[in-house]
Scaffold this motif. Sequence first.
Motif, short mmCIF file in Angstrom:
data_model
loop_
_atom_site.label_atom_id
_atom_site.label_comp_id
_atom_site.label_asym_id
_atom_site.label_seq_id
_atom_site.Cartn_x
_atom_site.Cartn_y
_atom_site.Cartn_z
N LYS A 10 -48.26 -49.89 -60.29
CA LYS A 10 -47.51 -50.77 -61.20
C LYS A 10 -46.70 -51.78 -60.38
CE LYS A 10 -44.00 -50.91 -64.80
NZ LYS A 10 -43.12 -50.15 -65.69
N ILE A 11 -46.01 -51.29 -59.37
CA ILE A 11 -45.21 -52.16 -58.50
C ILE A 11 -46.10 -53.15 -57.77
CG2 ILE A 11 -43.76 -52.19 -56.43
CD1 ILE A 11 -42.63 -49.44 -57.46
N LYS A 12 -47.22 -52.66 -57.25
CA LYS A 12 -48.15 -53.54 -56.52
C LYS A 12 -48.68 -54.63 -57.45
CE LYS A 12 -52.17 -53.45 -53.51
NZ LYS A 12 -53.17 -52.62 -52.83
N ARG A 13 -49.06 -54.25 -58.68
CA ARG A 13 -49.57 -55.23 -59.65
C ARG A 13 -48.52 -56.29 -59.92
NH1 ARG A 13 -48.65 -56.37 -64.66
NH2 ARG A 13 -47.47 -54.50 -65.12
N GLN A 14 -47.28 -55.87 -60.12
CA GLN A 14 -46.21 -56.82 -60.41
C GLN A 14 -45.95 -57.74 -59.22
OE1 GLN A 14 -43.26 -53.90 -61.52
NE2 GLN A 14 -43.61 -54.24 -63.70
N ARG A 15 -45.98 -57.21 -58.02
CA ARG A 15 -45.75 -58.04 -56.82
C ARG A 15 -46.86 -59.05 -56.61
NH1 ARG A 15 -43.19 -53.66 -52.57
NH2 ARG A 15 -41.17 -53.56 -53.61
N LEU A 16 -48.06 -58.71 -57.06
CA LEU A 16 -49.19 -59.63 -56.95
C LEU A 16 -49.25 -60.60 -58.12
CD1 LEU A 16 -51.91 -57.09 -55.77
CD2 LEU A 16 -50.92 -58.95 -54.41
N ASN A 17 -48.31 -60.48 -59.04
CA ASN A 17 -48.25 -61.32 -60.24
C ASN A 17 -49.52 -61.22 -61.08
OD1 ASN A 17 -45.61 -62.40 -59.83
ND2 ASN A 17 -46.47 -63.73 -58.25
N LEU A 18 -50.08 -60.03 -61.15
CA LEU A 18 -51.24 -59.78 -61.99
C LEU A 18 -50.74 -59.31 -63.36
CD1 LEU A 18 -53.42 -57.77 -59.45
CD2 LEU A 18 -53.61 -60.19 -60.05
N THR A 19 -51.32 -59.85 -64.40
CA THR A 19 -50.91 -59.44 -65.74
C THR A 19 -51.71 -58.21 -66.18
OG1 THR A 19 -52.57 -60.79 -66.89
CG2 THR A 19 -50.43 -61.85 -66.37
N LEU A 20 -51.12 -57.47 -67.09
CA LEU A 20 -51.83 -56.33 -67.66
C LEU A 20 -53.09 -56.81 -68.38
CD1 LEU A 20 -49.10 -53.94 -69.09
CD2 LEU A 20 -50.74 -53.46 -67.28
N LYS A 21 -53.02 -57.99 -68.97
CA LYS A 21 -54.17 -58.53 -69.70
C LYS A 21 -55.37 -58.71 -68.78
CE LYS A 21 -55.77 -62.26 -72.61
NZ LYS A 21 -55.51 -63.55 -73.21
N GLU A 22 -55.17 -59.32 -67.61
CA GLU A 22 -56.30 -59.55 -66.73
C GLU A 22 -56.82 -58.24 -66.13
OE1 GLU A 22 -55.36 -61.73 -62.89
OE2 GLU A 22 -53.37 -61.75 -63.81
N VAL A 23 -55.94 -57.30 -65.85
CA VAL A 23 -56.38 -56.01 -65.33
C VAL A 23 -57.15 -55.26 -66.42
CG1 VAL A 23 -55.66 -53.82 -64.31
CG2 VAL A 23 -54.45 -55.91 -63.71
N ALA A 24 -56.65 -55.31 -67.65
CA ALA A 24 -57.31 -54.63 -68.77
C ALA A 24 -58.70 -55.21 -69.02
CB ALA A 24 -56.45 -54.73 -70.02
N GLU A 25 -58.85 -56.52 -68.89
CA GLU A 25 -60.16 -57.13 -69.07
C GLU A 25 -61.15 -56.61 -68.04
OE1 GLU A 25 -59.51 -61.37 -69.04
OE2 GLU A 25 -58.60 -61.34 -71.05
N PHE A 26 -60.71 -56.47 -66.80
CA PHE A 26 -61.57 -55.95 -65.75
C PHE A 26 -61.88 -54.47 -65.99
CE2 PHE A 26 -62.31 -53.86 -61.67
CZ PHE A 26 -63.34 -54.62 -61.16
N ALA A 27 -60.86 -53.72 -66.41
CA ALA A 27 -61.02 -52.28 -66.63
C ALA A 27 -61.74 -51.97 -67.93
CB ALA A 27 -59.65 -51.61 -66.62
N LYS A 28 -61.96 -53.02 -68.74
CA LYS A 28 -62.64 -52.88 -70.03
C LYS A 28 -61.90 -51.91 -70.96
CE LYS A 28 -67.00 -54.12 -68.02
NZ LYS A 28 -68.22 -53.66 -67.43
N CYS A 29 -60.61 -52.19 -71.13
CA CYS A 29 -59.80 -51.38 -72.03
C CYS A 29 -58.72 -52.26 -72.66
CB CYS A 29 -59.16 -50.21 -71.29
SG CYS A 29 -57.86 -50.68 -70.14
N ASP A 30 -58.01 -51.70 -73.58
CA ASP A 30 -56.95 -52.42 -74.27
C ASP A 30 -55.69 -52.50 -73.40
OD1 ASP A 30 -56.37 -53.40 -77.18
OD2 ASP A 30 -54.55 -52.34 -76.52
N VAL A 31 -54.99 -53.60 -73.50
CA VAL A 31 -53.76 -53.79 -72.74
C VAL A 31 -52.76 -52.67 -73.03
CG1 VAL A 31 -51.77 -55.32 -72.42
CG2 VAL A 31 -54.04 -56.29 -72.64
N SER A 32 -52.70 -52.24 -74.28
CA SER A 32 -51.73 -51.20 -74.64
C SER A 32 -51.99 -49.89 -73.90
CB SER A 32 -51.70 -50.96 -76.16
OG SER A 32 -52.92 -50.41 -76.60
#
Length: 59
Positions: A10-32
Amino acid sequence: MEINEREYYKIKRQRLNLTLKEVAEFAKCDVSYLSKYERGKYQPSITIVERYKEYIDNH
């Protein structure tokens, strides 16, 4: 203070300025799902967690 793997990503994602939306799209799941996972409220499938970590590790 020691952090667990979920908190680390979570910390790494935030430091890289990656949104949950873009990660969720790659992971093929819902942002929630990822939001709940990062807060420790939900445990998604191993496949989703692996894709989540893969996306973050490759940025």
